[in-house]
Design a protein around this motif. Structure first.
Motif, PDB file in Angstrom:
ATOM      1  N   CYS A  98      15.617 -27.328   1.358  1.00  0.00           N
ATOM      2  CA  CYS A  98      14.760 -27.499   1.816  1.00  0.00           C
ATOM      3  C   CYS A  98      13.634 -27.201   3.143  1.00  0.00           C
ATOM      4  O   CYS A  98      12.938 -27.794   2.977  1.00  0.00           O
ATOM      5  N   SER A  99      14.307 -25.862   3.014  1.00  0.00           N
ATOM      6  CA  SER A  99      13.904 -25.584   5.240  1.00  0.00           C
ATOM      7  C   SER A  99      12.404 -23.930   4.126  1.00  0.00           C
ATOM      8  O   SER A  99      11.765 -23.967   4.974  1.00  0.00           O
ATOM      9  N   GLY A 100      12.872 -23.242   2.661  1.00  0.00           N
ATOM     10  CA  GLY A 100      11.670 -22.221   2.792  1.00  0.00           C
ATOM     11  C   GLY A 100      12.347 -21.063   3.548  1.00  0.00           C
ATOM     12  O   GLY A 100      11.626 -20.001   3.998  1.00  0.00           O
ATOM     13  N   VAL A 101      13.616 -21.364   4.522  1.00  0.00           N
ATOM     14  CA  VAL A 101      14.410 -20.009   5.548  1.00  0.00           C
ATOM     15  C   VAL A 101      14.768 -19.111   5.046  1.00  0.00           C
ATOM     16  O   VAL A 101      16.024 -19.294   4.801  1.00  0.00           O
ATOM     17  N   PRO A 102      14.175 -18.006   5.032  1.00  0.00           N
ATOM     18  CA  PRO A 102      14.922 -16.926   4.223  1.00  0.00           C
ATOM     19  C   PRO A 102      16.653 -16.698   4.441  1.00  0.00           C
ATOM     20  O   PRO A 102      17.835 -16.608   3.644  1.00  0.00           O
ATOM     21  N   ALA A 103      16.950 -17.062   5.941  1.00  0.00           N
ATOM     22  CA  ALA A 103      18.584 -17.370   6.310  1.00  0.00           C
ATOM     23  C   ALA A 103      18.986 -18.227   5.181  1.00  0.00           C
ATOM     24  O   ALA A 103      20.731 -18.394   5.135  1.00  0.00           O
ATOM     25  N   VAL A 104      18.837 -19.774   5.247  1.00  0.00           N
ATOM     26  CA  VAL A 104      19.395 -20.929   5.096  1.00  0.00           C
ATOM     27  C   VAL A 104      19.245 -20.466   3.501  1.00  0.00           C
ATOM     28  O   VAL A 104      20.301 -21.125   2.813  1.00  0.00           O
ATOM     29  N   ILE A 105      18.455 -19.896   2.605  1.00  0.00           N
ATOM     30  CA  ILE A 105      19.026 -19.655   1.028  1.00  0.00           C
ATOM     31  C   ILE A 105      19.365 -18.829   1.217  1.00  0.00           C
ATOM     32  O   ILE A 105      20.925 -19.056   0.566  1.00  0.00           O
ATOM     33  N   ARG A 106      20.029 -17.541   1.850  1.00  0.00           N
ATOM     34  CA  ARG A 106      21.231 -16.603   1.606  1.00  0.00           C
ATOM     35  C   ARG A 106      22.441 -17.958   1.920  1.00  0.00           C
ATOM     36  O   ARG A 106      23.135 -17.275   1.171  1.00  0.00           O
ATOM     37  N   THR A 107      22.811 -18.230   3.110  1.00  0.00           N
ATOM     38  CA  THR A 107      23.571 -18.963   2.964  1.00  0.00           C
ATOM     39  C   THR A 107      24.244 -20.131   1.713  1.00  0.00           C
ATOM     40  O   THR A 107      24.795 -20.681   1.453  1.00  0.00           O
ATOM     41  N   MET A 108      22.621 -21.130   1.786  1.00  0.00           N
ATOM     42  CA  MET A 108      22.753 -21.916   0.353  1.00  0.00           C
ATOM     43  C   MET A 108      23.070 -21.223  -1.019  1.00  0.00           C
ATOM     44  O   MET A 108      24.087 -21.689  -1.689  1.00  0.00           O
ATOM     45  N   ILE A 109      23.022 -19.832  -1.525  1.00  0.00           N
ATOM     46  CA  ILE A 109      23.273 -19.249  -2.186  1.00  0.00           C
ATOM     47  C   ILE A 109      25.159 -18.254  -2.471  1.00  0.00           C
ATOM     48  O   ILE A 109      25.702 -18.899  -3.740  1.00  0.00           O
ATOM     49  N   ASP A 110      25.341 -18.034  -1.056  1.00  0.00           N
ATOM     50  CA  ASP A 110      26.434 -17.694  -0.701  1.00  0.00           C
ATOM     51  C   ASP A 110      27.617 -19.078  -0.546  1.00  0.00           C
ATOM     52  O   ASP A 110      28.553 -18.468  -0.635  1.00  0.00           O
ATOM     53  N   ALA A 111      26.796 -20.164  -0.545  1.00  0.00           N
ATOM     54  CA  ALA A 111      27.965 -21.362  -0.184  1.00  0.00           C
ATOM     55  C   ALA A 111      28.087 -22.043  -2.013  1.00  0.00           C
ATOM     56  O   ALA A 111      29.068 -22.950  -1.995  1.00  0.00           O
ATOM     57  N   LEU A 112      27.965 -21.093  -3.209  1.00  0.00           N
ATOM     58  CA  LEU A 112      27.548 -21.504  -4.418  1.00  0.00           C
ATOM     59  C   LEU A 112      28.725 -21.350  -4.965  1.00  0.00           C
ATOM     60  O   LEU A 112      29.435 -19.999  -4.662  1.00  0.00           O
ATOM     61  N   GLY A 113      29.603 -22.238  -5.483  1.00  0.00           N
ATOM     62  CA  GLY A 113      30.866 -22.141  -6.396  1.00  0.00           C
ATOM     63  C   GLY A 113      30.191 -20.784  -7.724  1.00  0.00           C
ATOM     64  O   GLY A 113      29.331 -20.780  -8.679  1.00  0.00           O
ATOM     65  N   VAL A 114      31.855 -20.833  -8.491  1.00  0.00           N
ATOM     66  CA  VAL A 114      31.147 -19.991  -9.587  1.00  0.00           C
ATOM     67  C   VAL A 114      30.692 -20.732 -11.044  1.00  0.00           C
ATOM     68  O   VAL A 114      30.359 -22.323 -11.557  1.00  0.00           O
ATOM     69  N   LYS A 115      29.255 -20.012 -10.919  1.00  0.00           N
ATOM     70  CA  LYS A 115      27.655 -20.741 -12.105  1.00  0.00           C
ATOM     71  C   LYS A 115      27.688 -22.081 -11.140  1.00  0.00           C
ATOM     72  O   LYS A 115      26.911 -22.964 -12.425  1.00  0.00           O
ATOM     73  N   GLY A 116      27.827 -21.472 -10.275  1.00  0.00           N
ATOM     74  CA  GLY A 116      26.721 -22.822  -9.549  1.00  0.00           C
ATOM     75  C   GLY A 116      25.120 -22.162  -9.255  1.00  0.00           C
ATOM     76  O   GLY A 116      24.780 -21.176 -10.101  1.00  0.00           O
ATOM     77  N   ARG A 117      24.451 -22.954  -9.302  1.00  0.00           N
ATOM     78  CA  ARG A 117      23.457 -22.960  -9.281  1.00  0.00           C
ATOM     79  C   ARG A 117      22.223 -23.434  -8.556  1.00  0.00           C
ATOM     80  O   ARG A 117      22.682 -24.889  -7.824  1.00  0.00           O
ATOM     81  N   ALA A 118      21.563 -22.611  -7.709  1.00  0.00           N
ATOM     82  CA  ALA A 118      20.514 -23.436  -6.758  1.00  0.00           C
ATOM     83  C   ALA A 118      18.916 -23.648  -6.284  1.00  0.00           C
ATOM     84  O   ALA A 118      18.404 -22.632  -7.038  1.00  0.00           O
ATOM     85  N   SER A 119      18.590 -23.877  -6.054  1.00  0.00           N
ATOM     86  CA  SER A 119      16.851 -24.117  -5.545  1.00  0.00           C
ATOM     87  C   SER A 119      16.611 -24.128  -4.456  1.00  0.00           C
ATOM     88  O   SER A 119      17.365 -25.057  -3.889  1.00  0.00           O
ATOM     89  N   THR A 120      15.357 -23.558  -4.121  1.00  0.00           N
ATOM     90  CA  THR A 120      14.709 -23.897  -3.033  1.00  0.00           C
ATOM     91  C   THR A 120      12.962 -24.408  -3.533  1.00  0.00           C
ATOM     92  O   THR A 120      11.995 -24.168  -4.001  1.00  0.00           O
ATOM     93  N   VAL A 121      12.631 -25.436  -2.643  1.00  0.00           N
ATOM     94  CA  VAL A 121      11.428 -26.627  -2.794  1.00  0.00           C
ATOM     95  C   VAL A 121      10.367 -26.119  -0.993  1.00  0.00           C
ATOM     96  O   VAL A 121       9.884 -26.472  -1.155  1.00  0.00           O
ATOM     97  N   GLY A 122      11.269 -25.987  -0.558  1.00  0.00           N
ATOM     98  CA  GLY A 122      10.398 -25.378   0.742  1.00  0.00           C
ATOM     99  C   GLY A 122       9.761 -24.289   1.213  1.00  0.00           C
ATOM    100  O   GLY A 122       9.883 -23.097   0.417  1.00  0.00           O
ATOM    101  N   ALA A 123       8.735 -24.676   1.628  1.00  0.00           N
ATOM    102  CA  ALA A 123       7.755 -23.359   0.526  1.00  0.00           C
ATOM    103  C   ALA A 123       6.743 -22.616   2.132  1.00  0.00           C
ATOM    104  O   ALA A 123       6.510 -23.045   2.759  1.00  0.00           O
ATOM    105  N   PRO A 124       7.587 -21.654   2.320  1.00  0.00           N
ATOM    106  CA  PRO A 124       7.120 -20.661   3.619  1.00  0.00           C
ATOM    107  C   PRO A 124       6.236 -19.689   3.781  1.00  0.00           C
ATOM    108  O   PRO A 124       6.100 -19.366   4.689  1.00  0.00           O
ATOM    109  N   GLY A 125       5.732 -19.999   2.691  1.00  0.00           N
ATOM    110  CA  GLY A 125       3.956 -18.881   2.524  1.00  0.00           C
ATOM    111  C   GLY A 125       4.474 -17.697   1.448  1.00  0.00           C
ATOM    112  O   GLY A 125       5.317 -17.259   1.569  1.00  0.00           O
ATOM    113  N   PHE A 126       3.227 -17.254   1.152  1.00  0.00           N
ATOM    114  CA  PHE A 126       3.047 -16.612   0.563  1.00  0.00           C
ATOM    115  C   PHE A 126       3.801 -15.334   0.980  1.00  0.00           C
ATOM    116  O   PHE A 126       3.294 -14.787   2.023  1.00  0.00           O
TER     117      PHE A 126
END
Length: 380
Positions: free
Chosen positions: A271-299
């Motif tokens: 929910c942050s849109g912060v690149p470092a947080v997004i990377r952490t979120m993806i790294d924390a996924l398990g096998v076949k894990g699914r993630a999404s970003t809803v925070g809008a950081p700008g184009f």
């Protein structure tokens, strides 16, 4: 111009607002005149006012409005004068995505919601493209999310209006139109979280709290809230989270993998849109894990991904606008869940008279409140 009203205007793109008189244009066939009773303050409003997202000096923003219909255009059949309405995003209603119940991905979404003017031009020579003008007749960046509801009165595109029961608490449910449906929709629609699964929510402001409540609603067995503030983690755990992790810890991924061994969670929402947080979120996924970003950081903002890990573990990272929600269906559903005690959004809403807007915005920016809602009753 048909009516004068009071609005919160963005004088310059420096994050400031001021109450000023503005003028509404003549209502068009696809529009609804709404007396606004309450408007949620969303971080998207603040980002636009600061120039981080599309905006212009003099703009009237606001996109979590709630009010009562005063008048309808000739082409409006979904609401009538006297109806209570919640306001959400605008869509064209006719493209392939709109007619297949995915209006959040309307082919003209950006133009309609961030364009600053009517998406459908009035007949030539009859009316300006903007719904609002200043005292000297200059057009105002408006039609924000089809509503520009930081105003006592708003001309609203019919697609933005969701009729609700006469007994609806408009102050409470105003935030459903964006933040609440985005967080809940990310879990229920975009990610399609499964019963008994594990979910991590990164950032538990109002959108993240909605995601936590939706994950509990869906029957997730493990719900991990990640945030910088312990007080917010405590509230998230009251609302359904089973674990809390301080987001500034260096070992966030390892903590999540300890909670959900061996690799991490089935689903995650950022929910942050912060690149470092997004990377952490993806790294924390398990096998076949699914993630999404809803925070809008700008184009133009980019996040990194470990390609081999993403590839070999079959991870997915998907986009999510407005929770892939169909507001006319999803907002009443969330209201129903609230009535059953399963979506207690009142736990993190703070109300302000609109004349105290500066405090509401400052409290939002400083994180003193989770969700600020402006009440317009003191304005004629």
């Amino acid at each position: 111009m048909s009516r004068a009203t009071t609005a919160l205007v963005v004088p310059e793109l420096n994050g400031s607002f001021e109450l000023k008189q503005v003028y509404l244009d003549t209502i068009q066939p696809d529009e609804v005149l709404v007396e606004i009773h309450a408007t949620g303050v969303c971080h998207t409003d603040l980002a636009c006012a600061a120039g981080q997202l599309p905006c212009a000096p003099g703009a009237v923003l606001g996109h979590e409005g709630a009010g009562i219909v005063l008048e309808t255009g000739a082409g409006v059949t979904s609401v009538s004068p006297g109806d209570k309405v919640l306001l959400s995003f605008s869509s064209c209603e006719t493209c392939d995505l709109c007619v297949s119940a995915h209006p959040a991905y309307c082919r003209t979404f950006n133009d309609r919601n961030f364009g600053g003017q009517r998406a459908t031009p009035p007949p030539a020579g009859t009316s300006p493209r903007t719904m609002l003008a200043s005292a000297n007749g200059a057009p105002i960046f408006s039609s924000f999310f089809g509503q520009s509801s930081f105003a006592r009165h708003a001309l609203v595109h019919r697609s933005s209006c969701v009729k609700v029961p006469p007994t609806t608490d408009l102050d409470l449910f105003a935030p459903l139109g964006c933040g609440m449906q985005t967080g809940a929709g990310a879990v229920l629609n975009s990610l399609a979280v499964k019963d008994g699964s594990s979910v991590a929510v990164f950032g538990v402001g109002s959108v993240g709290m909605a995601a936590v409540m939706a994950a509990k609603l869906r029957g997730a067995k493990v719900i991990i809230a990640v945030d910088l503030h312990q007080s917010r983690l405590d509230l998230a755990m009251q609302l359904g989270a089973t674990h809390g992790v301080i987001g500034s810890d260096r070992d966030v991924v390892e903590q999540i993998r300890t909670i959900v061994p061996p690799m991490g969670v089935d689903f995650a929402v950022d929910c942050s849109g912060v690149p470092a947080v997004i990377r952490t979120m993806i790294d924390a996924l398990g096998v076949k894990g699914r993630a999404s970003t809803v925070g809008a950081p700008g184009f133009g903002v980019c996040a990194s991904v470990d390609v081999m890990s993403h590839l070999t573990y079959g991870k997915e990272y998907v986009g999510c606008t407005e929770g892939d929600s169909n507001p006319s269906v999803f907002l009443p559903y969330l209201m129903e869940m609230h009535a059953k005690g399963l979506f207690p959004m009142e736990e993190f809403i703070t109300y302000y008279d609109v004349k105290d807007f500066a405090k509401a915005i400052e409290d939002t920016k400083k994180g003193r409140v989770i969700k600020a809602v402006l009440r317009w009753g003191s304005i004629e």
